[in-house]
Design an enzyme around this catalytic site. Structure first.
Site, mmCIF file in Angstrom:
data_model
loop_
_atom_site.group_PDB
_atom_site.id
_atom_site.type_symbol
_atom_site.label_atom_id
_atom_site.label_comp_id
_atom_site.label_asym_id
_atom_site.label_seq_id
_atom_site.Cartn_x
_atom_site.Cartn_y
_atom_site.Cartn_z
ATOM 1 C CB SER A 1 46.618 20.024 9.858
ATOM 2 O OG SER A 1 47.776 19.188 10.766
ATOM 3 C CE LYS B 1 47.495 20.872 13.599
ATOM 4 N NZ LYS B 1 46.400 20.385 14.523
ATOM 5 C CE LYS C 1 49.740 17.082 12.754
ATOM 6 N NZ LYS C 1 48.795 16.959 13.970
ATOM 7 C CG ASP D 1 49.678 19.424 16.611
ATOM 8 O OD1 ASP D 1 50.087 19.155 17.891
ATOM 9 O OD2 ASP D 1 48.691 18.933 16.253
ATOM 10 C CD GLU E 1 47.282 21.418 17.880
ATOM 11 O OE1 GLU E 1 47.411 21.877 16.851
ATOM 12 O OE2 GLU E 1 46.404 20.382 17.947
ATOM 13 C CG ASP F 1 44.501 18.129 20.107
ATOM 14 O OD1 ASP F 1 43.739 17.494 20.334
ATOM 15 O OD2 ASP F 1 45.256 17.965 18.798
ATOM 16 C CE LYS G 1 41.833 17.239 16.996
ATOM 17 N NZ LYS G 1 43.247 16.507 17.243
ATOM 18 N N GLY H 1 40.706 18.896 13.892
ATOM 19 C CA GLY H 1 40.245 17.815 12.933
ATOM 20 C C GLY H 1 40.917 16.451 12.998
#
Ligand code: NPQ
Ligand code: MG
Length: 369
Positions: free
Chosen positions: A135, A161, A163, A188, A213, A238, A262, A290
């Site tokens: 990420s 991934k 952001k 995400d 996400e 998430d 998670k 994570g």
């Protein structure tokens, strides 16, 4: 087992580089470590709350309060036969999943050690290695981001991934796709968008992302269902999935097609396993998220990700993704095939280096029966 002693520590670890998301930027990671002692054994767990709210409402301070005032007194000096008992104690609280999950994790480690099994085996894991991705936080420029992606691909990570947030989305993803047309890629948003932004998110459909996400509000299911009906790209939830009940509701209303699990977000490994079981029975892919864990939380995540339904690469990078020096020895290293090996020793199966823990500790309290 009669619980003889519990220790809480706040640790502070310098991040190798700042990690920026739509809700803020972190330079160092603070977390709480929980240690439980019984019958000459110990168990370690990590509370993934941060100093500041952002990802969720929980903070180090709220988790410390909940642990020392409610959770630790309920287990200290008590006969605790199994993790289900710890989970039930936690479920008496409303909310505070990260505080509950950290304590429960220490008990999972303790009980797996008592059984002489690795946590992975104890949970029902079936994999010796788990596929991992990375990420990447928001970067100052697209050029820097593209260089970071190239570096992580060279290290062997199986998926990237990135952001996103309003203003750093369609053009940035287009630039990544021009440079890397075929890589497994996902984005995400950490709840940065509103329903009015649906057109902008729909414009991401052409980039063959594995998933988008958590575009909308951290506790929303309904608006995600409206968006998913418009998108070819799967939505992965998430922040919005707090329990197995939420997971079922989200799937049945079409709010997502993939779930990020998670343990900290859902109140513990037991609830995480319930969500896994529900999704696995329905053929819905899941992956392990994570929270910039130290090796202690990371080891629990890797064990969880060895369950059969974790078919997608998780945010389970190697220790050196975030930290110069991990609290465990040896650290997690990326295998050449882009996997992490699932520890096979009893419990978490990693050696907690107490000298390193001591050096990272900024606050400590012990509770003795
Ligand atoms: C996510 N994690 O999937 C989270 C969000 C996140 C690896 O992308 C400090 C502590 C900063 C936890 C920033 C990843 C954080 C954090 C982001 C978690 O949404
Ligand atoms: Mg996320």
């Amino acid at each position: 087992m009669i619980i003889e002693r519990v220790e809480l520590r706040v640790i502070r670890m310098q991040l190798k580089e700042p990690f920026e998301t739509s809700f803020g930027r972190e330079h160092d990671r603070e977390a709480i470590l929980v240690t439980v002692y019984a019958d000459g054994l110990e168990g370690w767990g990590e509370v993934v709350a941060s100093r500041d709210f952002g990802y969720s409402y929980e903070t180090i301070e709220t988790a410390w309060h909940v642990l020392r005032t409610f959770l630790i007194p309920a287990v200290l000096g008590q006969e605790i036969p199994d993790v289900e008992t710890v989970a039930r104690i936690g479920e008496r609280l409303r909310g505070h999943p990260m505080a509950r999950a950290g304590l429960e994790a220490a008990f999972w480690d303790l009980f797996a050690r008592r059984a002489g099994l690795s946590l992975a085996r104890y949970l029902g894991g079936v994999r010796e290695r788990v596929p991992v991705g990375v990420s990447i936080g928001l970067q100052p420029t697209d050029e820097i981001l593209l260089e970071k992606i190239r570096g992580y691909l060279e290290e062997g990570y199986q998926r990237i991934k990135v952001k996103i947030k309003p203003g750093r989305d369609v053009e940035m993803i287009a630039a990544i796709r021009r440079m890397f047309p075929e890589i497994p890629l996902m984005a995400d948003a950490n709840s940065a968008y509103r329903l009015e932004d649906a057109d902008r998110l729909a414009a991401l459909d052409e980039f063959r992302l594995m998933m988008i996400e958590q575009p909308f509000h951290w506790d929303d299911l309904y608006e995600h269902s409206l968006l998913q009906a418009r998108l070819r790209t799967p939505i992965c939830l998430d922040e919005s999935i707090h329990t197995a009940r939420h997971a079922r509701a989200a799937l049945e209303m079409g709010a997502c097609r993939i779930i990020n699990i998670k343990p900290g977000r859902v109140g513990g490994l037991l609830e995480a396993k319930r969500i896994h079981d529900l999704c696995h029975a329905r053929g819905v892919p899941v992956w392990c998220g994570g929270m910039l864990e130290t090796g202690i939380g990371r080891a629990a995540n890797v064990a969880l990700a060895s369950l059969p339904g974790f078919t997608l690469p998780g945010d389970l990078s190697a220790s050196d993704r975030y930290y110069h020096e991990d609290l465990i020895d040896p650290p997690f290293v990326l295998n050449p095939d882009g996997t992490l090996s699932v520890p096979t020793g009893p419990g978490l199966g990693v050696h907690v280096d107490r000298r390193k823990v001591d050096r990272a500790t900024v606050r400590m309290e012990a509770f003795q029966r």
